[in-house]
Design an enzyme around this catalytic site. Structure first.
Site, PDB file in Angstrom:
ATOM      1  N   GLY A 105       0.816  -1.221   0.000  1.00 42.77           N
ATOM      2  CA  GLY A 105       0.000   0.000   0.000  1.00 42.77           C
ATOM      3  C   GLY A 105       0.842   1.261   0.000  1.00 42.77           C
ATOM      4  O   GLY A 105       0.370   2.324   0.374  1.00 42.77           O
ATOM      5  N   SER A 108       4.163   1.036  -4.623  1.00 45.22           N
ATOM      6  CA  SER A 108       5.328   0.473  -5.308  1.00 45.22           C
ATOM      7  C   SER A 108       5.144   0.409  -6.836  1.00 45.22           C
ATOM      8  O   SER A 108       6.036   0.797  -7.594  1.00 45.22           O
ATOM      9  CB  SER A 108       5.576  -0.903  -4.681  1.00 45.22           C
ATOM     10  OG  SER A 108       6.240  -1.731  -5.512  1.00 45.22           O
ATOM     11  N   SER A 109       3.963  -0.021  -7.304  1.00 45.53           N
ATOM     12  CA  SER A 109       3.800  -0.171  -8.763  1.00 45.53           C
ATOM     13  C   SER A 109       3.820   1.194  -9.445  1.00 45.53           C
ATOM     14  O   SER A 109       4.450   1.364 -10.502  1.00 45.53           O
ATOM     15  CB  SER A 109       2.514  -0.932  -9.093  1.00 45.53           C
ATOM     16  OG  SER A 109       1.390  -0.200  -8.697  1.00 45.53           O
ATOM     17  N   ALA A 111       5.326   3.832  -8.382  1.00 51.23           N
ATOM     18  CA  ALA A 111       6.690   4.387  -8.300  1.00 51.23           C
ATOM     19  C   ALA A 111       7.590   3.787  -9.379  1.00 51.23           C
ATOM     20  O   ALA A 111       8.423   4.496  -9.967  1.00 51.23           O
ATOM     21  CB  ALA A 111       7.270   4.152  -6.909  1.00 51.23           C
ATOM     22  N   ASP A 152      -2.371   7.524  -6.390  1.00 50.58           N
ATOM     23  CA  ASP A 152      -1.009   7.012  -6.182  1.00 50.58           C
ATOM     24  C   ASP A 152      -0.034   7.627  -7.184  1.00 50.58           C
ATOM     25  O   ASP A 152       1.002   8.174  -6.815  1.00 50.58           O
ATOM     26  CB  ASP A 152      -0.971   5.483  -6.353  1.00 50.58           C
ATOM     27  CG  ASP A 152      -1.431   4.734  -5.117  1.00 50.58           C
ATOM     28  OD1 ASP A 152      -2.084   5.359  -4.274  1.00 50.58           O
ATOM     29  OD2 ASP A 152      -1.140   3.536  -5.001  1.00 50.58           O
TER      30      ASP A 152
END
Ligand code: PMV
Length: 321
Positions: A105, A108-109, A111, A152
């Site tokens: 959460g 990461s993806s 980024a 995100d």
């Protein structure tokens, strides 16, 4: 072609996750101490167009032609070729490293997408503006995570605390005084897409009930925005606790996340909540800076796999969402 390095931070959602998918506002902030980094260098002796990738997520010595056509790396290359107006990339080696927990959460993806879009566009001498980087990262999120709100990719691209409403320009948050947050990783990997999908099913079964929950969360976010601009940590804390209760009602908390949030509160945190998609991942706890070590120790005793400390603050910078 000179070697290039680029990076992108992690993120937390301070308040408003899940409701943000349904049009309510949310607040997110970068975690700059955790980063995805990419390092790209030319491979002049490799066959034309060959891209070799070293990444913790891939088997050693992978080349892109070994990856399935719908792999995110291919999607990024395709989106970048369109955005940059080029047919292919030159042969290269890419090294991806990350200090972000996967499935935790913390974005990461997104980024990885942001760091790659930045690095690859710089590598070919056509650096993309943040707005384009953000758009590409959002396309990837949509492809792999169902119906993301876009929060995100946006907070990670601009690396600033933001007030975000789906489909609208993000707004920079004004934060009167820096606030200290402890982040605790439950150690459980969870799929945001699955959590968002589960909330959608419950919402479809009882729209009126879930929309009331979403709108109550939206009201908390608006109050939090005012408090961040002019109030205190003590005023913000109950809103975090209330947001956690509402996330429990949405069905996205778990016994281990609840235990971590309670442990933080029992050991001196002012407020605590799960952060992100839930089902695993992490909690955040708002603390006085003098209580950090005590709260971290309590979280670790209560099952946290890792803890991090981050400061929520306005960051003057050149970026403008
Ligand atoms: O990536 P996560 O797990 O931090 O979740 C993102 C926040 C959600 O509101 C759950 C999903 C979204 O797209 O906004």
């Amino acid at each position: 072609m000179p070697a290039i390095s680029a990076s992108a931070p992690g993120k937390i959602i301070l308040l408003g996750e899940h409701a943000v998918v349904y049009g309510q506002p949310a607040i997110a902030a970068p975690v700059t101490s955790l980063r995805v980094k990419v390092y790209i260098q030319a491979a002049p002796t490799a066959p034309a167009g060959q891209v070799r990738i070293e990444s913790p997520a891939l088997p050693p010595d992978t080349t892109t032609d070994q990856l399935p056509p719908d792999h995110p790396i291919h999607q990024i290359f395709n989106l970048l070729c369109d955005a940059l107006g080029i047919a292919t990339f030159p042969a290269m080696r890419i090294k991806i490293t990350s200090t972000l927990p996967k499935g935790g959460g913390m974005g990461s993806s997104a980024a990885v997408s942001v760091a790659l879009a930045r690095g690859l566009s710089q590598f070919v001498g056509l650096p993309l503006a943040d707005e384009q980087v953000n758009r590409i990262a959002f396309e990837i999120e949509k492809h792999f995570h169902g119906t993301p709100s876009g929060i995100d990719n946006t907070v990670i691209t601009y690396a600033q605390p933001i007030y975000f409403v789906r489909g609208q320009q993000a707004q920079l948050l004004s934060i009167r005084q820096p606030l200290t947050l402890v982040i605790a990783d439950s150690g459980v990997e969870a799929s945001t897409a699955e959590m968002v999908g589960a909330v959608r099913q419950r919402w479809q079964a009882d729209p009126a009930h879930y929309e009331r929950l979403f709108s109550t969360i939206g009201t908390l976010v608006q109050q939090a925005r005012q408090i961040l601009a002019a109030g205190s940590a003590e005023q913000l804390a109950p809103l975090l606790n209330e947001n956690h209760r509402l996330l429990q009602q949405l069905g996205v908390s778990t016994p281990s996340l609840d235990r971590l949030a309670s442990a933080a509160l029992q050991h001196g945190a002012l407020g605590a909540k799960l952060s992100g998609g839930g089902g695993g991942g992490n909690i955040i706890a708002l603390v006085h800076s003098g209580d950090v070590q005590h709260v971290c120790a309590a979280l670790e005793q209560n099952g946290a796999a890792r803890t991090w400390i981050t400061t929520l603050q306005s960051t003057p910078s050149k970026f403008t969402p």
